[in-house]
Design a protein around this motif. Structure first.
Motif, PDB file in Angstrom:
ATOM      1  N   PRO A   5      -7.294  47.728 -14.898  1.00 29.95           N
ATOM      2  CA  PRO A   5      -8.382  47.655 -13.918  1.00 29.95           C
ATOM      3  C   PRO A   5      -9.582  48.504 -14.335  1.00 29.95           C
ATOM      4  O   PRO A   5      -9.443  49.472 -15.092  1.00 29.95           O
ATOM      5  N   GLU A   6     -10.732  48.154 -13.812  1.00 30.48           N
ATOM      6  CA  GLU A   6     -11.929  48.969 -14.030  1.00 30.48           C
ATOM      7  C   GLU A   6     -12.026  50.083 -12.997  1.00 30.48           C
ATOM      8  O   GLU A   6     -12.666  51.108 -13.223  1.00 30.48           O
ATOM      9  N   TYR A  11      -2.555  37.560 -15.041  1.00 31.89           N
ATOM     10  CA  TYR A  11      -2.832  38.426 -16.192  1.00 31.89           C
ATOM     11  C   TYR A  11      -1.721  38.253 -17.217  1.00 31.89           C
ATOM     12  O   TYR A  11      -0.548  38.472 -16.925  1.00 31.89           O
ATOM     13  N   LYS A  67      -9.681  41.468  -8.349  1.00 27.98           N
ATOM     14  CA  LYS A  67      -8.856  41.435  -9.556  1.00 27.98           C
ATOM     15  C   LYS A  67      -9.232  42.547 -10.537  1.00 27.98           C
ATOM     16  O   LYS A  67      -8.456  42.879 -11.432  1.00 27.98           O
ATOM     17  N   ARG A  68     -10.414  43.097 -10.363  1.00 23.16           N
ATOM     18  CA  ARG A  68     -10.880  44.157 -11.267  1.00 23.16           C
ATOM     19  C   ARG A  68     -10.432  45.544 -10.795  1.00 23.16           C
ATOM     20  O   ARG A  68     -10.795  46.550 -11.378  1.00 23.16           O
ATOM     21  N   GLU A 109     -12.187  37.492  -7.120  1.00 17.59           N
ATOM     22  CA  GLU A 109     -12.426  37.887  -8.504  1.00 17.59           C
ATOM     23  C   GLU A 109     -12.783  39.367  -8.611  1.00 17.59           C
ATOM     24  O   GLU A 109     -12.388  40.051  -9.551  1.00 17.59           O
TER      25      GLU A 109
END
Length: 307
Positions: A151-152, A107, A77-78, A74
């Motif tokens: 994304p972050e 996504y 995924k960022r 998880e």
């Protein structure tokens, strides 16, 4: 400011050889972190460990406040990333490759593929098979894939490889836009110092697998040694005037036609007037400051001496 990514004593040993040793880096949220080092310094290895492609021999990585483990799905995924050269299904179109990536990442956002292609100026090429793409187009498609899922954090390893000057500027502008307008944090590696100097908020310099320095660009600018560069036909005569007539102790003869003056008590206009009055011919006086390249070379040379 919160560190979105940090490493703690990160070390990688392979075949009895230490490739990366005791690296402690800190990437702050909402900034661009320039990761600098010559080829073979360990940039790609560090990035591979951050993206979980390689496992550290010792030390740890924290992403979004969590320690990275082999099952941190998880957290990963960022992130978006390009490590070395991006690879694709060559027989599929660019658009199909991006749609597959969305499926893989779970996504689903209407229009996201088209937006990513437009962002990298690949709208016309999106329906063509990737095998027909140039190296630069593949690099841009890799960036489109990296930003596709919003994304972050973006990890980009030499993102301007294979691009012409126009493409390099486009990617430079894109990275700044992603940071400033979309709030994405970027870690960008490069050996092209001018590319990093124009966009980075902070730099980390790695050399021989060790993090030599981590410093903000503002700190570099504030600590840079400003100087006046004097171009003359006769450095001996000019040096005599600087030392005897102006009592300037802090200057350095660079070559037979160039002198750097590190004393700021006289303006360029005052220096020009005194030189002219003392029959010193000069071609120009310009104010300069230490560049990122100067700073980088100084750090790496100091690193060589300590090895």
């Amino acid at each position: 400011m919160t560190a979105i990514l940090q490493t703690n004593h990160l070390t990688k040993t392979l075949g009895g050889k230490t490739l990366v040793a005791d690296v402690n880096l800190h990437v702050k949220k909402g900034t661009i972190y320039g990761f600098l080092g010559p080829n073979g310094a360990g940039k790609t290895m560090v990035m591979k460990m951050i993206t979980n492609l390689w496992k550290p021999t010792s030390g740890s990585i924290e992403l979004f406040g969590e320690v990275l483990t082999p099952t941190s799905y998880e957290v990963l995924k960022r992130m978006g990333s390009i490590i070395e050269f991006p690879t694709f299904y060559e027989h599929l179109s660019g658009k199909d490759n991006l749609q597959l990536h969305c499926e893989y990442m779970g996504y689903y956002s209407s229009g996201s593929v088209e937006q990513a292609l437009a962002l990298l100026d690949l709208q016309d090429a999106g329906t063509k098979p990737v095998k027909s793409y140039s190296l630069g187009m593949k690099q841009r498609l890799g960036l489109a894939r990296a930003v596709l899922c919003k994304p972050e954090l973006l990890i980009l390893d030499e993102p301007t490889n294979g691009l012409d000057p126009v493409g390099m500027k486009q990617i430079r502008d894109l990275m700044r836009t992603l940071c400033e307008e979309y709030g994405i944090t970027l870690m960008v590696s490069s050996h092209i110092l001018s590319e990093i100097e124009s966009i980075a908020d902070t730099i980390g310099v790695i050399h021989h697998g060790k993090l030599v320095k981590e410093i903000s660009m503002k700190e570099i600018a504030d600590s840079s040694l400003a100087y006046l560069e004097l171009s003359v036909s006769d450095v001996k005569r000019a040096s005599y005037v600087l030392a005897d007539k102006l009592s300037l102790p802090n200057f350095k003869v660079m070559d037979e036609h160039s002198i750097r003056i590190y004393d700021n008590r006289y303006s360029a206009k005052e220096l020009a007037k005194t030189l002219a009055m003392n029959e010193v011919d000069f071609d120009g006086i310009s104010k300069k400051a230490e560049t990122l390249e100067d700073y980088f070379l100084k750090l790496t040379m100091e690193g060589e001496k300590s090895c």
